[in-house]
Design a protein around this motif. Sequence first.
Motif, PDB file in Angstrom:
ATOM      1  N   GLN A 197     -12.105  -7.236   1.080  1.00  0.00           N
ATOM      2  CA  GLN A 197     -11.884  -8.137  -0.050  1.00  0.00           C
ATOM      3  C   GLN A 197     -11.716  -7.330  -1.338  1.00  0.00           C
ATOM      4  O   GLN A 197     -10.999  -7.722  -2.245  1.00  0.00           O
ATOM      5  CB  GLN A 197     -13.059  -9.103  -0.189  1.00  0.00           C
ATOM      6  CG  GLN A 197     -13.112 -10.184   0.883  1.00  0.00           C
ATOM      7  CD  GLN A 197     -11.987 -11.185   0.727  1.00  0.00           C
ATOM      8  OE1 GLN A 197     -11.774 -11.741  -0.346  1.00  0.00           O
ATOM      9  NE2 GLN A 197     -11.257 -11.414   1.817  1.00  0.00           N
ATOM     10  N   ASN A 226       5.987  -1.202  -1.457  1.00  0.00           N
ATOM     11  CA  ASN A 226       5.629  -2.290  -2.359  1.00  0.00           C
ATOM     12  C   ASN A 226       5.827  -1.802  -3.785  1.00  0.00           C
ATOM     13  O   ASN A 226       5.226  -0.818  -4.205  1.00  0.00           O
ATOM     14  CB  ASN A 226       4.175  -2.718  -2.110  1.00  0.00           C
ATOM     15  CG  ASN A 226       3.796  -3.971  -2.878  1.00  0.00           C
ATOM     16  OD1 ASN A 226       4.513  -4.416  -3.769  1.00  0.00           O
ATOM     17  ND2 ASN A 226       2.670  -4.558  -2.523  1.00  0.00           N
ATOM     18  N   LYS A 228       5.024  -3.407  -6.456  1.00  0.00           N
ATOM     19  CA  LYS A 228       4.011  -3.973  -7.347  1.00  0.00           C
ATOM     20  C   LYS A 228       3.016  -2.903  -7.780  1.00  0.00           C
ATOM     21  O   LYS A 228       2.640  -2.034  -7.001  1.00  0.00           O
ATOM     22  CB  LYS A 228       3.274  -5.118  -6.647  1.00  0.00           C
ATOM     23  CG  LYS A 228       2.251  -5.833  -7.517  1.00  0.00           C
ATOM     24  CD  LYS A 228       1.625  -7.004  -6.775  1.00  0.00           C
ATOM     25  CE  LYS A 228       0.558  -7.693  -7.621  1.00  0.00           C
ATOM     26  NZ  LYS A 228      -0.058  -8.848  -6.902  1.00  0.00           N
ATOM     27  N   TYR A 230      -0.795  -1.996  -9.149  1.00  0.00           N
ATOM     28  CA  TYR A 230      -2.151  -2.517  -9.076  1.00  0.00           C
ATOM     29  C   TYR A 230      -3.054  -1.725 -10.021  1.00  0.00           C
ATOM     30  O   TYR A 230      -2.751  -0.587 -10.374  1.00  0.00           O
ATOM     31  CB  TYR A 230      -2.699  -2.413  -7.647  1.00  0.00           C
ATOM     32  CG  TYR A 230      -1.884  -3.162  -6.622  1.00  0.00           C
ATOM     33  CD1 TYR A 230      -2.182  -4.482  -6.305  1.00  0.00           C
ATOM     34  CD2 TYR A 230      -0.818  -2.547  -5.973  1.00  0.00           C
ATOM     35  CE1 TYR A 230      -1.438  -5.177  -5.356  1.00  0.00           C
ATOM     36  CE2 TYR A 230      -0.060  -3.232  -5.028  1.00  0.00           C
ATOM     37  CZ  TYR A 230      -0.378  -4.544  -4.728  1.00  0.00           C
ATOM     38  OH  TYR A 230       0.357  -5.223  -3.798  1.00  0.00           O
ATOM     39  N   ASP A 255      -9.422  -5.120  -6.635  1.00  0.00           N
ATOM     40  CA  ASP A 255      -9.475  -6.416  -5.960  1.00  0.00           C
ATOM     41  C   ASP A 255      -8.392  -6.483  -4.884  1.00  0.00           C
ATOM     42  O   ASP A 255      -7.274  -6.011  -5.082  1.00  0.00           O
ATOM     43  CB  ASP A 255      -9.261  -7.547  -6.976  1.00  0.00           C
ATOM     44  CG  ASP A 255      -9.237  -8.912  -6.314  1.00  0.00           C
ATOM     45  OD1 ASP A 255     -10.288  -9.356  -5.836  1.00  0.00           O
ATOM     46  OD2 ASP A 255      -8.141  -9.517  -6.249  1.00  0.00           O
ATOM     47  N   ASN A 256      -8.743  -7.066  -3.741  1.00  0.00           N
ATOM     48  CA  ASN A 256      -7.787  -7.207  -2.646  1.00  0.00           C
ATOM     49  C   ASN A 256      -7.951  -8.569  -1.971  1.00  0.00           C
ATOM     50  O   ASN A 256      -7.849  -8.705  -0.759  1.00  0.00           O
ATOM     51  CB  ASN A 256      -7.983  -6.088  -1.621  1.00  0.00           C
ATOM     52  CG  ASN A 256      -6.866  -6.024  -0.600  1.00  0.00           C
ATOM     53  OD1 ASN A 256      -5.697  -6.283  -0.914  1.00  0.00           O
ATOM     54  ND2 ASN A 256      -7.198  -5.700   0.633  1.00  0.00           N
ATOM     55  N   SER A 257      -8.239  -9.580  -2.794  1.00  0.00           N
ATOM     56  CA  SER A 257      -8.486 -10.913  -2.252  1.00  0.00           C
ATOM     57  C   SER A 257      -7.259 -11.502  -1.575  1.00  0.00           C
ATOM     58  O   SER A 257      -7.379 -12.392  -0.730  1.00  0.00           O
ATOM     59  CB  SER A 257      -8.967 -11.849  -3.366  1.00  0.00           C
ATOM     60  OG  SER A 257      -8.045 -11.858  -4.454  1.00  0.00           O
ATOM     61  N   HIS A 258      -6.070 -10.999  -1.914  1.00  0.00           N
ATOM     62  CA  HIS A 258      -4.841 -11.489  -1.284  1.00  0.00           C
ATOM     63  C   HIS A 258      -4.412 -10.621  -0.093  1.00  0.00           C
ATOM     64  O   HIS A 258      -3.340 -10.847   0.477  1.00  0.00           O
ATOM     65  CB  HIS A 258      -3.705 -11.552  -2.310  1.00  0.00           C
ATOM     66  CG  HIS A 258      -3.978 -12.485  -3.453  1.00  0.00           C
ATOM     67  ND1 HIS A 258      -4.071 -13.851  -3.282  1.00  0.00           N
ATOM     68  CD2 HIS A 258      -4.187 -12.246  -4.765  1.00  0.00           C
ATOM     69  CE1 HIS A 258      -4.319 -14.422  -4.457  1.00  0.00           C
ATOM     70  NE2 HIS A 258      -4.394 -13.461  -5.374  1.00  0.00           N
ATOM     71  N   ALA A 259      -5.235  -9.642   0.262  1.00  0.00           N
ATOM     72  CA  ALA A 259      -4.992  -8.791   1.438  1.00  0.00           C
ATOM     73  C   ALA A 259      -3.635  -8.096   1.383  1.00  0.00           C
ATOM     74  O   ALA A 259      -2.989  -7.887   2.409  1.00  0.00           O
ATOM     75  CB  ALA A 259      -5.114  -9.611   2.714  1.00  0.00           C
ATOM     76  N   GLU A 260      -3.227  -7.682   0.180  1.00  0.00           N
ATOM     77  CA  GLU A 260      -1.955  -6.968   0.040  1.00  0.00           C
ATOM     78  C   GLU A 260      -2.111  -5.468   0.284  1.00  0.00           C
ATOM     79  O   GLU A 260      -1.128  -4.787   0.587  1.00  0.00           O
ATOM     80  CB  GLU A 260      -1.383  -7.202  -1.363  1.00  0.00           C
ATOM     81  CG  GLU A 260      -0.994  -8.654  -1.644  1.00  0.00           C
ATOM     82  CD  GLU A 260      -0.482  -8.841  -3.059  1.00  0.00           C
ATOM     83  OE1 GLU A 260      -0.678  -7.916  -3.884  1.00  0.00           O
ATOM     84  OE2 GLU A 260       0.109  -9.886  -3.336  1.00  0.00           O
TER      85      GLU A 260
END
Length: 353
Positions: A197, A226, A228, A230, A255-260
């Motif tokens: 997460q 990717n 994007k 971070y 943060d990696n709450s979107h599992a990217e």
Amino acid sequence: MKRVVILALLLFTVGGMIGYRLIQNNKKQEKGSNTSFGAPLQVKGMIVSNSDFNNSIQLSGSIEPNEQVDLKSEVSGVAEKIFFQEGSNVAAGQTLLKVNDAELQAQLLQAKTKVSLTSENERRAKLLIAKEAISKEEYDVAYAELRSAQAQVQLVVAQIQKTTIKAPFSGKIGLRYISPGTYITPATPIAKLVNSQQVKITFAVPEKYATQVKKGGKITFTVSGNSKSYTAEIYAIETQIEVTNRTLQVRALADNSHAELIPGSFANIELILDVIEKALLVPTEAVIPIQNGKKVFLAKNGKAKSVFVTTGTRTKDDILILDGIQVGDTLLTSGVMSLKDDTVVNIVLTPKK
């Protein structure tokens, strides 16, 4: 008479050759003179200006899960039941696997029976010692046997508890390496449990920048495949420089709450050290490495003039100049490798990118 004529012809020939050579040398000198002082060399240039600059360095690092563990059994036995699915999310404390404990249950029953027997012996000994029918030493033996039997029960109960494997934290189960009925030992891998997460970005900072790294500092990073960008916050710094490669290990949390972000991925990191006000930045192609340092060419009265410079941080397109030039100088940015001092130049000014 004939000798005089031959001598005259010989002198005339030698004189002609000398004259021809002198004419050719003069032409070469005139051509070189035109290159340096005559026909100007077409070059591009810019007016040096200053601006605020985020002094940063480019680093590489790796992405790691916030928590991870290789699930293994503390006791040997047959995997009786498996309560998880590969790739599923589990909660902290959730039962994942049960090892057959039939033998341990039998040992527990035996230990409890012994407790009952020794407990009765201890009760009788207590009554007898009250009547002074036995010695204190005999009672102590009975009491010690009771405590030993009780300890054996606790030991077997602890072993039985180890036959149930529970998730130490919430996370995601990876691939499963055993099946129901597999005989496992403490060395047998069962699966990997990962909590991503949040992810950790671990990287190494060169020694010369170590004092500029602070807890709570920010980094930006990208990963392969990717576009994007971070951000992460530095939360831990190693206590000493790594002697083998003269770097300081640093770790940041993202943060990696979107599992990217996938643990194990390679990270391209930009670490901002500080903000330099009124910094002088010049294009990298304008700076020439030389034996004793670096130099650039400035335009002075229509001619090129080399100047030694002290450089700092290098970015993708620019180099920070610490000393050697100043605001308002005309910096030559193209054809610098073919320039020499006092070369006549015709400058086409270009805006700074």
